[in-house]
Design a protein around this motif. Sequence first.
Motif, PDB file in Angstrom:
ATOM      1  N   PRO A  60      20.979  40.442  40.138  1.00 29.33           N
ATOM      2  CA  PRO A  60      21.499  40.558  38.765  1.00 29.33           C
ATOM      3  C   PRO A  60      23.012  40.736  38.741  1.00 29.33           C
ATOM      4  O   PRO A  60      23.563  41.599  39.422  1.00 29.33           O
ATOM      5  CB  PRO A  60      20.796  41.824  38.245  1.00 29.33           C
ATOM      6  CG  PRO A  60      20.527  42.641  39.476  1.00 29.33           C
ATOM      7  CD  PRO A  60      20.278  41.655  40.582  1.00 29.33           C
ATOM      8  N   LEU A  61      23.686  39.875  37.970  1.00 26.55           N
ATOM      9  CA  LEU A  61      25.117  39.998  37.768  1.00 26.55           C
ATOM     10  C   LEU A  61      25.421  39.920  36.286  1.00 26.55           C
ATOM     11  O   LEU A  61      24.791  39.154  35.551  1.00 26.55           O
ATOM     12  CB  LEU A  61      25.882  38.871  38.485  1.00 26.55           C
ATOM     13  CG  LEU A  61      26.072  38.961  39.994  1.00 26.55           C
ATOM     14  CD1 LEU A  61      26.936  37.790  40.470  1.00 26.55           C
ATOM     15  CD2 LEU A  61      26.703  40.268  40.406  1.00 26.55           C
ATOM     16  N   THR A  62      26.392  40.690  35.836  1.00 24.98           N
ATOM     17  CA  THR A  62      26.815  40.639  34.445  1.00 24.98           C
ATOM     18  C   THR A  62      28.015  39.702  34.315  1.00 24.98           C
ATOM     19  O   THR A  62      28.668  39.353  35.305  1.00 24.98           O
ATOM     20  CB  THR A  62      27.213  42.034  33.944  1.00 24.98           C
ATOM     21  OG1 THR A  62      28.385  42.473  34.673  1.00 24.98           O
ATOM     22  CG2 THR A  62      26.080  43.040  34.176  1.00 24.98           C
ATOM     23  N   SER A  63      28.310  39.319  33.087  1.00 23.57           N
ATOM     24  CA  SER A  63      29.488  38.480  32.857  1.00 23.57           C
ATOM     25  C   SER A  63      30.756  39.208  33.261  1.00 23.57           C
ATOM     26  O   SER A  63      31.714  38.588  33.748  1.00 23.57           O
ATOM     27  CB  SER A  63      29.559  38.078  31.384  1.00 23.57           C
ATOM     28  OG  SER A  63      29.618  39.224  30.544  1.00 23.57           O
ATOM     29  N   THR A  64      30.766  40.530  33.113  1.00 25.36           N
ATOM     30  CA  THR A  64      31.931  41.317  33.530  1.00 25.36           C
ATOM     31  C   THR A  64      32.133  41.236  35.036  1.00 25.36           C
ATOM     32  O   THR A  64      33.272  41.125  35.519  1.00 25.36           O
ATOM     33  CB  THR A  64      31.761  42.791  33.108  1.00 25.36           C
ATOM     34  OG1 THR A  64      31.600  42.862  31.690  1.00 25.36           O
ATOM     35  CG2 THR A  64      32.965  43.625  33.520  1.00 25.36           C
ATOM     36  N   ASP A  65      31.024  41.287  35.802  1.00 29.73           N
ATOM     37  CA  ASP A  65      31.114  41.136  37.263  1.00 29.73           C
ATOM     38  C   ASP A  65      31.785  39.815  37.628  1.00 29.73           C
ATOM     39  O   ASP A  65      32.676  39.767  38.484  1.00 29.73           O
ATOM     40  CB  ASP A  65      29.719  41.175  37.897  1.00 29.73           C
ATOM     41  CG  ASP A  65      29.083  42.552  37.840  1.00 29.73           C
ATOM     42  OD1 ASP A  65      29.831  43.546  37.881  1.00 29.73           O
ATOM     43  OD2 ASP A  65      27.852  42.625  37.755  1.00 29.73           O
ATOM     44  N   ILE A  66      31.329  38.754  36.972  1.00 30.45           N
ATOM     45  CA  ILE A  66      31.850  37.419  37.293  1.00 30.45           C
ATOM     46  C   ILE A  66      33.318  37.302  36.912  1.00 30.45           C
ATOM     47  O   ILE A  66      34.148  36.808  37.690  1.00 30.45           O
ATOM     48  CB  ILE A  66      31.008  36.348  36.570  1.00 30.45           C
ATOM     49  CG1 ILE A  66      29.560  36.413  37.058  1.00 30.45           C
ATOM     50  CG2 ILE A  66      31.594  34.959  36.808  1.00 30.45           C
ATOM     51  CD1 ILE A  66      28.599  35.577  36.252  1.00 30.45           C
ATOM     52  N   GLN A  67      33.659  37.781  35.716  1.00 34.38           N
ATOM     53  CA  GLN A  67      35.050  37.695  35.256  1.00 34.38           C
ATOM     54  C   GLN A  67      35.977  38.513  36.147  1.00 34.38           C
ATOM     55  O   GLN A  67      37.078  38.069  36.500  1.00 34.38           O
ATOM     56  CB  GLN A  67      35.140  38.178  33.803  1.00 34.38           C
ATOM     57  CG  GLN A  67      34.449  37.263  32.814  1.00 34.38           C
ATOM     58  CD  GLN A  67      34.266  37.908  31.444  1.00 34.38           C
ATOM     59  OE1 GLN A  67      34.763  39.009  31.189  1.00 34.38           O
ATOM     60  NE2 GLN A  67      33.551  37.230  30.568  1.00 34.38           N
TER      61      GLN A  67
END
Length: 419
Positions: A60-67
């Motif tokens: 699981p990854l959030t959009s914040t992690d990716i950004q």
Amino acid sequence: MFANAPTRGRAASLWAGLLIGALLFVPGALGYLYEASSFAPGTSFIGILALALAATGNIPLTSTDIQTAFAAAGVTTLVLLIHLLLATAIGNDPSLDVSRAFLSIILLGLIIVSVPAVREGVMGEDTRITAAIRIVCTLFALSAIFSLAQIQPETASLGAKPIFPYTEPSFLGFSLPAALIFTMLRAPRLVRLVIVLTFFALGYGLGNFTIIVACVLAAATALPLSWLVAGLIVGVIGSASLDLSYYAERLDFNWATSTNLSALVYVQGWQMLGESLHKSLGWGIGFQQLGIVYTNVPASIRINLLLGRDANLQDGGFIMSKIGSELGLLGMLLIVAYFYTAVRSFLRLRTIAKPGVKITDAELFARACVVGYLVEMAVRGTNYFTGTFMLLLAALSYLVRRRVASGARPATRAAGQPA
């Protein structure tokens, strides 16, 4: 929803074990089996694997992690490019290899982008990794045992005393500490002693100083102080009956008279660090330029006379030499920040070593990765892009995210507000 939680936890732990094992064994195995020139191809592949697991929903990854990951990769790329341009202007060395630096910067960007996936895959809330890391430690021990018994695949590598899946025992030595520290801290005290003595014996049998250092670090982290003192006394007394001439040679750092290549490589690393800082006015010679731009330190000349060729010029022998030489004062600041974090994690682990202190698998392994990288940083390394380096970045990301690496404290809560 709740019925699926145990299944989800087991799957997360399975992926965590896969990533840990792959990061610690695959990069070295590619060199052993296929003569890969560095750990970078294997580490990159595992980073891509972690991203694929995230893309398919297994991590699981959030959009914040990716950004955040892309922002960190972008900033790192920009800083390294600017530093390289100025290093080129300051050094004005025609042997500087810009294309090598560019390719390595792209590779580093890929690794940074994959860090959140590795962090959540290995140190996520649902992961239980004690069993997996015990298996990893067992594989390390079996690797050493089979090497001693001369039962291992053939390799065309020129590495000294290859030990599958590594082209030399020192690579096992710097890959071992985090898993060893974790395993010991998850075991009863007496079992910890048995584990570390087993690896001490294997390191002695292999004649490898790096493995011995890894064991010393693990013992200092996980054993009671009284046991450490007693062990030191027993070790001093017992050394009289052991042949320690090999290790004594490793500690002979007089470059003019030493004939031990390992000691000379270590001295060479320090001499190259001093030379690089001096000729670049403290700026550094540029990312991935150690051993590429001209160097002429006494230990290098001595090594060439003894070996008939240069050795370890591009890796500096240990990461502190490489990063300090290439990034100058910026690199030295990064080194200081790392040591500060490592000391804090070591002290935290010493607290955890006491009976009754509880800690999650994620935090324990994160701190073990930070402390374990000390061997690679200050004793023996190979290049930036090892599996242990990716685990270090994931661990630092985890600790920063939890606001424990810097010792930050949460803001005061209103009465009745949950912790």
